[in-house]
Write an enzyme that holds these catalytic residues in place. Sequence first.
Site, short mmCIF file in Angstrom:
data_model
loop_
_atom_site.label_atom_id
_atom_site.label_comp_id
_atom_site.label_asym_id
_atom_site.label_seq_id
_atom_site.Cartn_x
_atom_site.Cartn_y
_atom_site.Cartn_z
N HIS A 1 -32.48 15.03 30.95
CA HIS A 1 -32.96 15.98 31.74
C HIS A 1 -33.99 15.33 32.79
O HIS A 1 -34.49 14.49 32.89
CB HIS A 1 -34.22 15.89 31.11
CG HIS A 1 -34.35 17.87 31.20
ND1 HIS A 1 -34.06 19.01 31.18
CD2 HIS A 1 -35.88 17.81 32.10
CE1 HIS A 1 -34.39 19.82 32.14
NE2 HIS A 1 -35.85 19.39 31.99
N CYS A 2 -33.30 15.90 33.84
CA CYS A 2 -33.67 15.60 35.08
C CYS A 2 -34.84 16.47 35.48
O CYS A 2 -34.52 17.48 36.24
CB CYS A 2 -33.06 15.43 36.77
SG CYS A 2 -33.09 14.64 38.10
N VAL A 3 -35.88 15.72 35.88
CA VAL A 3 -37.23 16.17 36.24
C VAL A 3 -37.02 17.34 37.49
O VAL A 3 -37.93 17.79 37.53
CB VAL A 3 -38.27 16.03 35.65
CG1 VAL A 3 -39.73 16.53 36.20
CG2 VAL A 3 -38.51 15.04 34.00
#
Length: 287
Positions: free
Chosen positions: A126-128
Amino acid sequence: MTTAMGDLPLARRYLPKSLGDKIALAFTVIMLLIVALFELFIILPDIFPNYGTLYNVYVCIGLFLYLNCMGNLIMMTRIDVTSGTTVLPAILKTGWRYCHVCMQNSPPRSFHCFNCDSCILKRDHHCVFAGKCVGYYNHRFYLVTLLYLFLGSLFANFLNFDHAWALLGGANWKSLITMIVPFVAWIFGFTERYTFMLSFLCGTCIVACALIGVMCYYYTSLMLHGQTTHENGTRCKDYDLGWKQNLKDALGERWYLVWLCPFISSHLPGNGLEFKKGRTMEDIKDM
Ligand SMILES: [Zn+2]
Ligand SMILES: [Zn+2]
């Protein structure tokens, strides 16, 4: 309803769900814009006071880097990384698992993301900063965004170097503190507000360049080995089909063109639900 762009499914929702992700995405977009405007209106006119041909060339390079960075980031958030409207099998097939949150069978390499609140096909992480998972359909856009963030920060550092050096007064301990920890230098009165802002932006570009460079190397290496972050952690090499096929699986059939523009279509060979394992003799010959 989900619509398709080329052969890529579009997400119903573009913006992240959680407040933390929204703030991180806004931070990414605003910082990119601030750095681009800083280079365009402060650094470049200072380097080229006569606005000659070289100024125009540098503006074009900067624009190309900025537009590709933003374009790929936007595409990354627009693409649907879930199984969408695909009807998943009711019987648990080999390699599949049952997701107790989605209450459906989930394909190999997919994992549930609690931020995105869904199972993600070939989930990497999950790319913040994009507020979205990197998965099967948007892997290309993530990698190209990283590439352009790295090239963009490298370009900004190249442009900033002389300007920052002159303004900070060369190599001395005060200028070093100002560059490394501008907030501290400002609080202790080592620097003016303008110098502080300049140091902050130059320092941000240096740190960003180093961090993104490491990320670029790490994720490109995983892609070339046909691994997701999770598979790298568990030392699973089941899906390594040789670097060339791995490139096509991640970036599509036109992998050699995708870096030019986010709108160039590049057909992905699979469907995100089934994956070939191991290497064939043909793949090994291509290596
Ligand atoms: Zn799930
Ligand atoms: Zn996610």
